[in-house]
Motif scaffolding. Structure first.
Motif, PDB file in Angstrom:
ATOM      1  N   CYS A  12     -55.166 -48.909 -80.281  1.00 35.10           N
ATOM      2  CA  CYS A  12     -54.437 -50.275 -80.371  1.00 35.10           C
ATOM      3  C   CYS A  12     -54.833 -50.814 -81.713  1.00 35.10           C
ATOM      4  O   CYS A  12     -55.937 -51.342 -81.928  1.00 35.10           O
ATOM      5  N   ARG A  13     -53.883 -50.646 -82.771  1.00 40.74           N
ATOM      6  CA  ARG A  13     -54.315 -51.086 -84.125  1.00 40.74           C
ATOM      7  C   ARG A  13     -53.094 -52.143 -84.718  1.00 40.74           C
ATOM      8  O   ARG A  13     -53.034 -52.342 -85.928  1.00 40.74           O
ATOM      9  N   THR A  14     -52.413 -52.634 -83.847  1.00 41.79           N
ATOM     10  CA  THR A  14     -51.417 -53.647 -84.196  1.00 41.79           C
ATOM     11  C   THR A  14     -51.796 -55.085 -84.015  1.00 41.79           C
ATOM     12  O   THR A  14     -52.041 -55.190 -82.557  1.00 41.79           O
ATOM     13  N   ASN A  15     -51.836 -56.083 -84.954  1.00 48.05           N
ATOM     14  CA  ASN A  15     -52.153 -57.358 -84.518  1.00 48.05           C
ATOM     15  C   ASN A  15     -50.889 -57.966 -83.746  1.00 48.05           C
ATOM     16  O   ASN A  15     -49.705 -57.785 -84.287  1.00 48.05           O
ATOM     17  N   ILE A  16     -51.370 -58.784 -82.918  1.00 50.81           N
ATOM     18  CA  ILE A  16     -50.074 -59.547 -82.091  1.00 50.81           C
ATOM     19  C   ILE A  16     -50.513 -60.643 -81.628  1.00 50.81           C
ATOM     20  O   ILE A  16     -51.762 -60.755 -81.134  1.00 50.81           O
ATOM     21  N   ASP A  36     -52.164 -68.784 -75.136  1.00 43.65           N
ATOM     22  CA  ASP A  36     -52.149 -68.331 -76.461  1.00 43.65           C
ATOM     23  C   ASP A  36     -53.377 -67.226 -76.679  1.00 43.65           C
ATOM     24  O   ASP A  36     -54.401 -67.625 -76.352  1.00 43.65           O
ATOM     25  N   LEU A  37     -52.860 -66.056 -77.163  1.00 44.42           N
ATOM     26  CA  LEU A  37     -53.800 -65.022 -77.159  1.00 44.42           C
ATOM     27  C   LEU A  37     -53.641 -64.363 -78.811  1.00 44.42           C
ATOM     28  O   LEU A  37     -52.277 -63.946 -79.221  1.00 44.42           O
ATOM     29  N   ASP A  38     -54.530 -63.678 -79.408  1.00 51.43           N
ATOM     30  CA  ASP A  38     -54.685 -62.863 -80.579  1.00 51.43           C
ATOM     31  C   ASP A  38     -55.375 -61.652 -80.578  1.00 51.43           C
ATOM     32  O   ASP A  38     -56.694 -61.654 -80.382  1.00 51.43           O
ATOM     33  N   LEU A  39     -54.474 -60.788 -80.071  1.00 49.84           N
ATOM     34  CA  LEU A  39     -55.099 -59.542 -79.631  1.00 49.84           C
ATOM     35  C   LEU A  39     -54.478 -58.337 -80.499  1.00 49.84           C
ATOM     36  O   LEU A  39     -53.741 -58.336 -81.459  1.00 49.84           O
ATOM     37  N   MET A  40     -55.108 -57.005 -80.295  1.00 47.86           N
ATOM     38  CA  MET A  40     -54.755 -55.697 -81.030  1.00 47.86           C
ATOM     39  C   MET A  40     -53.990 -55.116 -79.690  1.00 47.86           C
ATOM     40  O   MET A  40     -54.340 -55.177 -78.525  1.00 47.86           O
ATOM     41  N   LEU A  77     -46.906 -61.410 -65.672  1.00 46.75           N
ATOM     42  CA  LEU A  77     -46.820 -61.633 -66.970  1.00 46.75           C
ATOM     43  C   LEU A  77     -45.142 -61.629 -67.176  1.00 46.75           C
ATOM     44  O   LEU A  77     -44.523 -60.925 -67.077  1.00 46.75           O
ATOM     45  N   SER A  78     -44.536 -62.795 -67.262  1.00 50.36           N
ATOM     46  CA  SER A  78     -43.093 -63.008 -67.386  1.00 50.36           C
ATOM     47  C   SER A  78     -42.593 -63.639 -68.376  1.00 50.36           C
ATOM     48  O   SER A  78     -41.166 -63.182 -68.821  1.00 50.36           O
ATOM     49  N   GLY A  79     -43.069 -64.727 -68.969  1.00 49.41           N
ATOM     50  CA  GLY A  79     -42.239 -65.448 -69.825  1.00 49.41           C
ATOM     51  C   GLY A  79     -43.181 -65.711 -71.073  1.00 49.41           C
ATOM     52  O   GLY A  79     -44.323 -65.781 -71.188  1.00 49.41           O
ATOM     53  N   GLY A  80     -42.376 -66.065 -72.402  1.00 51.35           N
ATOM     54  CA  GLY A  80     -42.984 -66.634 -73.386  1.00 51.35           C
ATOM     55  C   GLY A  80     -42.548 -65.767 -74.843  1.00 51.35           C
ATOM     56  O   GLY A  80     -41.391 -65.348 -74.862  1.00 51.35           O
ATOM     57  N   THR A  81     -43.602 -65.728 -75.619  1.00 49.71           N
ATOM     58  CA  THR A  81     -43.012 -65.011 -77.015  1.00 49.71           C
ATOM     59  C   THR A  81     -44.338 -64.251 -77.477  1.00 49.71           C
ATOM     60  O   THR A  81     -45.459 -64.598 -76.862  1.00 49.71           O
ATOM     61  N   VAL A  82     -43.755 -63.114 -78.364  1.00 46.15           N
ATOM     62  CA  VAL A  82     -44.972 -62.658 -79.168  1.00 46.15           C
ATOM     63  C   VAL A  82     -44.547 -62.459 -80.690  1.00 46.15           C
ATOM     64  O   VAL A  82     -43.336 -62.581 -81.125  1.00 46.15           O
ATOM     65  N   THR A  83     -45.451 -62.590 -81.569  1.00 45.42           N
ATOM     66  CA  THR A  83     -45.185 -62.535 -82.775  1.00 45.42           C
ATOM     67  C   THR A  83     -45.886 -61.049 -83.288  1.00 45.42           C
ATOM     68  O   THR A  83     -47.138 -61.132 -83.130  1.00 45.42           O
ATOM     69  N   VAL A  84     -45.385 -60.050 -83.762  1.00 44.64           N
ATOM     70  CA  VAL A  84     -45.586 -58.903 -84.332  1.00 44.64           C
ATOM     71  C   VAL A  84     -44.953 -58.607 -85.670  1.00 44.64           C
ATOM     72  O   VAL A  84     -43.739 -58.787 -85.689  1.00 44.64           O
ATOM     73  N   VAL A 104     -56.645 -53.704 -62.754  1.00 43.93           N
ATOM     74  CA  VAL A 104     -55.480 -53.626 -63.639  1.00 43.93           C
ATOM     75  C   VAL A 104     -56.207 -52.404 -64.637  1.00 43.93           C
ATOM     76  O   VAL A 104     -57.089 -52.652 -65.417  1.00 43.93           O
ATOM     77  N   ASN A 105     -55.424 -51.396 -64.765  1.00 45.14           N
ATOM     78  CA  ASN A 105     -55.525 -50.365 -65.782  1.00 45.14           C
ATOM     79  C   ASN A 105     -55.026 -50.829 -67.401  1.00 45.14           C
ATOM     80  O   ASN A 105     -55.805 -50.672 -68.238  1.00 45.14           O
ATOM     81  N   PHE A 106     -53.845 -51.297 -67.332  1.00 40.76           N
ATOM     82  CA  PHE A 106     -53.291 -51.551 -68.700  1.00 40.76           C
ATOM     83  C   PHE A 106     -52.143 -52.627 -68.479  1.00 40.76           C
ATOM     84  O   PHE A 106     -51.716 -52.761 -67.469  1.00 40.76           O
ATOM     85  N   SER A 107     -51.854 -53.504 -69.494  1.00 36.70           N
ATOM     86  CA  SER A 107     -50.916 -54.502 -69.536  1.00 36.70           C
ATOM     87  C   SER A 107     -49.580 -54.091 -70.533  1.00 36.70           C
ATOM     88  O   SER A 107     -49.930 -53.196 -71.542  1.00 36.70           O
ATOM     89  N   LYS A 108     -48.573 -54.252 -70.098  1.00 33.96           N
ATOM     90  CA  LYS A 108     -47.394 -54.059 -70.795  1.00 33.96           C
ATOM     91  C   LYS A 108     -46.294 -55.029 -71.259  1.00 33.96           C
ATOM     92  O   LYS A 108     -46.165 -55.699 -70.146  1.00 33.96           O
ATOM     93  N   LEU A 109     -45.892 -55.320 -72.217  1.00 35.15           N
ATOM     94  CA  LEU A 109     -44.915 -56.411 -72.405  1.00 35.15           C
ATOM     95  C   LEU A 109     -43.910 -55.756 -73.146  1.00 35.15           C
ATOM     96  O   LEU A 109     -43.915 -55.154 -74.168  1.00 35.15           O
ATOM     97  N   GLU A 110     -42.622 -55.940 -72.654  1.00 33.24           N
ATOM     98  CA  GLU A 110     -41.467 -55.352 -73.246  1.00 33.24           C
ATOM     99  C   GLU A 110     -40.627 -56.554 -73.673  1.00 33.24           C
ATOM    100  O   GLU A 110     -40.426 -57.739 -73.172  1.00 33.24           O
ATOM    101  N   VAL A 111     -40.294 -56.708 -75.071  1.00 29.05           N
ATOM    102  CA  VAL A 111     -39.650 -57.772 -75.885  1.00 29.05           C
ATOM    103  C   VAL A 111     -38.620 -57.496 -76.486  1.00 29.05           C
ATOM    104  O   VAL A 111     -38.142 -56.360 -76.596  1.00 29.05           O
ATOM    105  N   ILE A 112     -37.836 -58.432 -76.613  1.00 24.13           N
ATOM    106  CA  ILE A 112     -36.217 -58.262 -77.294  1.00 24.13           C
ATOM    107  C   ILE A 112     -36.349 -59.322 -78.370  1.00 24.13           C
ATOM    108  O   ILE A 112     -36.907 -60.390 -78.339  1.00 24.13           O
TER     109      ILE A 112
END
Length: 112
Positions: A12-16, A36-40, A77-84, A104-112
């Protein structure tokens, strides 16, 4: 029993920046809770071309993978936005992949 993490932190090396909104609404019609979260993350881009009668449309989508549970107090995890990569995208689908014991093993967000 300890289950192996399927999304290791070392990948996990991408800031989001994540802005999650709850499904419930308050008396004014806005989301009841926000987070609001600032993660990798491990982010993968993809693109899809849709041909319509009038024109061609290119839809850019992406998937962000996180080790563990990014929002333990939230059931979904259903709504909102991400900045990447400097772009703000809408969360289309979220998933908490669970181990057989319910953690929970991992979390996944699919964005459009």
């Amino acid at each position: 029993m300890k289950y192996p993490c399927l999304v290791p932190k070392r990948l996990c090396r991408t800031n989001i920046l994540i802005h999650l909104e709850s499904e419930d609404t308050d008396e004014y019609g806005g989301p009841e809770k926000t987070l609001d979260l600032d993660l990798m993350c491990n982010f993968q881009d993809s693109a899809k071309t849709i041909l319509t009668a009038e024109k061609k449309l290119v839809e850019i989508t992406g998937t962000a993978l996180f080790p563990g549970d990014i929002a333990p107090d939230w059931p979904t995890l259903s709504g909102g936005t991400v900045t990447v990569f400097g772009e703000t995208r809408r969360i289309e689908r979220g998933m908490k992949a669970r181990n057989p014991d319910g953690t929970v093993n991992f979390s996944k967000l699919e964005v459009i």
